[in-house]
Design a protein around this motif. Structure first.
Motif, PDB file in Angstrom:
ATOM      1  N   ALA A   1     -32.576 -15.529  80.110  1.00  0.00           N
ATOM      2  CA  ALA A   1     -32.523 -16.705  80.983  1.00  0.00           C
ATOM      3  C   ALA A   1     -32.550 -16.329  82.456  1.00  0.00           C
ATOM      4  O   ALA A   1     -33.014 -17.099  83.299  1.00  0.00           O
ATOM      5  CB  ALA A   1     -31.267 -17.516  80.671  1.00  0.00           C
ATOM      6  N   HIS A   2     -32.073 -15.136  82.768  1.00  0.00           N
ATOM      7  CA  HIS A   2     -32.006 -14.709  84.179  1.00  0.00           C
ATOM      8  C   HIS A   2     -33.106 -13.722  84.542  1.00  0.00           C
ATOM      9  O   HIS A   2     -33.022 -13.027  85.552  1.00  0.00           O
ATOM     10  CB  HIS A   2     -30.631 -14.087  84.466  1.00  0.00           C
ATOM     11  CG  HIS A   2     -29.494 -15.027  84.207  1.00  0.00           C
ATOM     12  ND1 HIS A   2     -29.215 -16.099  85.022  1.00  0.00           N
ATOM     13  CD2 HIS A   2     -28.587 -15.077  83.204  1.00  0.00           C
ATOM     14  CE1 HIS A   2     -28.177 -16.753  84.548  1.00  0.00           C
ATOM     15  NE2 HIS A   2     -27.773 -16.148  83.437  1.00  0.00           N
ATOM     16  N   GLY A   3     -34.137 -13.616  83.704  1.00  0.00           N
ATOM     17  CA  GLY A   3     -35.255 -12.745  84.026  1.00  0.00           C
ATOM     18  C   GLY A   3     -35.289 -11.495  83.170  1.00  0.00           C
ATOM     19  O   GLY A   3     -34.579 -11.365  82.174  1.00  0.00           O
ATOM     20  N   ARG A   4     -36.105 -10.542  83.585  1.00  0.00           N
ATOM     21  CA  ARG A   4     -36.316  -9.307  82.832  1.00  0.00           C
ATOM     22  C   ARG A   4     -35.084  -8.414  82.934  1.00  0.00           C
ATOM     23  O   ARG A   4     -34.511  -8.241  84.001  1.00  0.00           O
ATOM     24  CB  ARG A   4     -37.557  -8.604  83.410  1.00  0.00           C
ATOM     25  CG  ARG A   4     -38.101  -7.461  82.574  1.00  0.00           C
ATOM     26  CD  ARG A   4     -39.496  -7.091  83.059  1.00  0.00           C
ATOM     27  NE  ARG A   4     -40.037  -5.926  82.362  1.00  0.00           N
ATOM     28  CZ  ARG A   4     -40.029  -4.698  82.874  1.00  0.00           C
ATOM     29  NH1 ARG A   4     -39.523  -4.490  84.084  1.00  0.00           N
ATOM     30  NH2 ARG A   4     -40.522  -3.689  82.186  1.00  0.00           N
ATOM     31  N   MET A   5     -34.682  -7.830  81.797  1.00  0.00           N
ATOM     32  CA  MET A   5     -33.443  -7.060  81.766  1.00  0.00           C
ATOM     33  C   MET A   5     -33.587  -5.881  80.817  1.00  0.00           C
ATOM     34  O   MET A   5     -34.136  -6.000  79.726  1.00  0.00           O
ATOM     35  CB  MET A   5     -32.290  -7.962  81.282  1.00  0.00           C
ATOM     36  CG  MET A   5     -30.940  -7.282  81.236  1.00  0.00           C
ATOM     37  SD  MET A   5     -30.344  -6.775  82.868  1.00  0.00           S
ATOM     38  CE  MET A   5     -30.181  -8.390  83.660  1.00  0.00           C
TER      39      MET A   5
END
Length: 423
Positions: free
Chosen positions: A160-164
């Motif tokens: 949900a908060h981007g690439r990780m």
């Protein structure tokens, strides 16, 4: 005496649907899980099917839900769980798993637990996975769970908060203190949901114990991996304990802000509600503060009473607990005649070894107080009386215990613990 064990072999990681599949494949009735999940009243369905992963037959849990944009808080999810037709223990386990997830998310995002939005793990499929797993774990009927080291996976995911980078932050937080394993698979092998389920129920991480295997369940992951079979194995079996051994629990909590009178009172109350033993150890805590650790030994059924007492009487915010096995001497109640009156005690022995005699403290203290003599004189007299009794009867080994369990004769039950040196 055997202890029934469930062992998670996580060589390809663990997720919610893999857990569900492994539970059903190991013997849990899929209809019970399906009915429990349906009772939540959520849109969607849960079903199970047999598939092949890497050439191996496995059970796949298929969760189908409509797309949604809801971001739920912990209290929303707990309300959903409470609506379901689950037992109290199943609801409690499901809530503990979500609490584990919520606490990890709160630490990762630097927020309060009550304000955390459950993103992916608050979705309908994750709720069904966790509630279904809680029901299945309960219905499995094992005494304890163990697991292998856990491979989180390699590479990147889009959240949900981007690439990780893997492991995902919440997964890494949940797996603190858990031995990790490497894997060549370039993908997420262990999800936050799988990690939370595992760490909520597993008591030991390590190699497969010496169990007599009853059944093996294989739960399929969704993805097909070229490097390995994407399955979770669940071994169910028994570990035999020696006849003179049993399994009890140790509860511990560290305290640095209570008066000594409260600590002493707490140990008394613990014994009153059924502890096998309760004791206090001086410790050095963080910031060089002196403190004490209260330790409690109890049977598994007594854990709720022990924890309720500790939370009520002390300022503790948490209690550690872990199972231990203990090797006990065989025991038999005995009474000896001394110049100070009859003194009860116990004989303890190992096969082919001379017995040891332990006088009961209560009887000795009562005699010493009434006669105005030193306690040690009564103890010495009791031991001398036992030696004379043995010499007079010409025995070198104790009489077998009475037919009823425990062999306590007429000694009252409340005398069981003061001299139970097997703790």
């Amino acid at each position: 005496m055997g202890v029934r064990v469930g062992y998670f072999d996580c060589f390809s990681g663990i997720s919610g649907d893999m857990t569900l599949g492994a539970l059903v494949d190991a013997g849990v009735d899929h209809r019970a899980i399906e009915e429990a999940v349906a009772s939540l009243g959520l849109p969607g369905s849960l079903s199970f099917e047999t598939v092949k992963k890497g050439g191996f037959r496995a059970t796949h849990a298929r969760v189908e839900t409509p797309h949604e944009h809801a971001h739920r808080h912990l209290h929303h999810i707990e309300a959903i769980i409470d609506k379901g037709r689950l037992t109290a223990s199943q609801k409690d386990l499901a809530k503990k798993i979500f609490l584990k997830l919520g606490e990890a998310e709160a630490r990762v995002h630097g927020s309060e637990l009550a304000k955390i939005h459950f993103h992916e793990v608050g979705a309908l499929d994750s709720i069904m996975d966790i509630v279904g797993s809680a029901v299945g774990l309960d219905l499995l009927g094992v005494d304890r769970f163990e697991a292998s080291p856990v491979p989180p996976g390699r590479g990147w995911i889009r959240a949900a908060h981007g690439r990780m980078a893997l492991p995902a932050p919440a997964t890494a937080e949940i797996l603190k203190g858990v031995p990790l394993a490497d894997s060549p698979a370039e993908c997420e092998l262990t999800t936050p949901t799988g990690a939370a389920i595992l760490t909520t129920v597993v008591e030991r991480f390590g190699p497969l114990p010496a169990i007599t295997i009853e059944s093996i369940g294989l739960g399929a992951g969704t993805r097909d991996l070229p490097e390995q079979a994407n399955v979770l194995r669940l071994f169910i079996g028994t570990v035999d304990l020696p006849p003179s051994a049993d399994r009890v629990w140790v509860l511990e909590t560290n305290l640095d802000d209570l008066p000594g009178e409260v600590v002493g009172y707490t140990t008394i109350k613990l014994m009153e509600v059924g502890a096998l033993d309760a004791f206090v150890t001086p410790i050095q805590m963080k910031k060089n503060r002196p403190g004490v650790m209260i330790s409690v030994l109890c049977d598994e059924a007594k854990i709720p009473a022990m924890e309720e007492t500790l939370f009520r009487e002390t300022s503790t915010l948490g209690i550690r607990r872990y199972p231990v096995s203990r090797h006990k001497l065989k025991r038999q109640a005995i009474e000896v005649e001394t110049p100070f009156g009859p003194i009860r005690g116990k004989l303890g022995w190992i096969e082919n070894r001379p017995p040891t005699f332990s006088p009961e403290y209560d009887d000795c203290a009562r005699a010493a107080s009434s006669r105005g003599i030193a306690l040690r004189e009564v103890y010495d007299a009791a031991h001398a009386a036992y030696r004379a009794k043995e010499a007079g009867e010409g025995r070198t080994s104790p009489v077998p215990p009475p037919a009823h369990e425990g062999g306590h004769g007429h000694a009252p039950h409340h005398h069981e613990h003061p001299h139970d040196h097997s703790h």
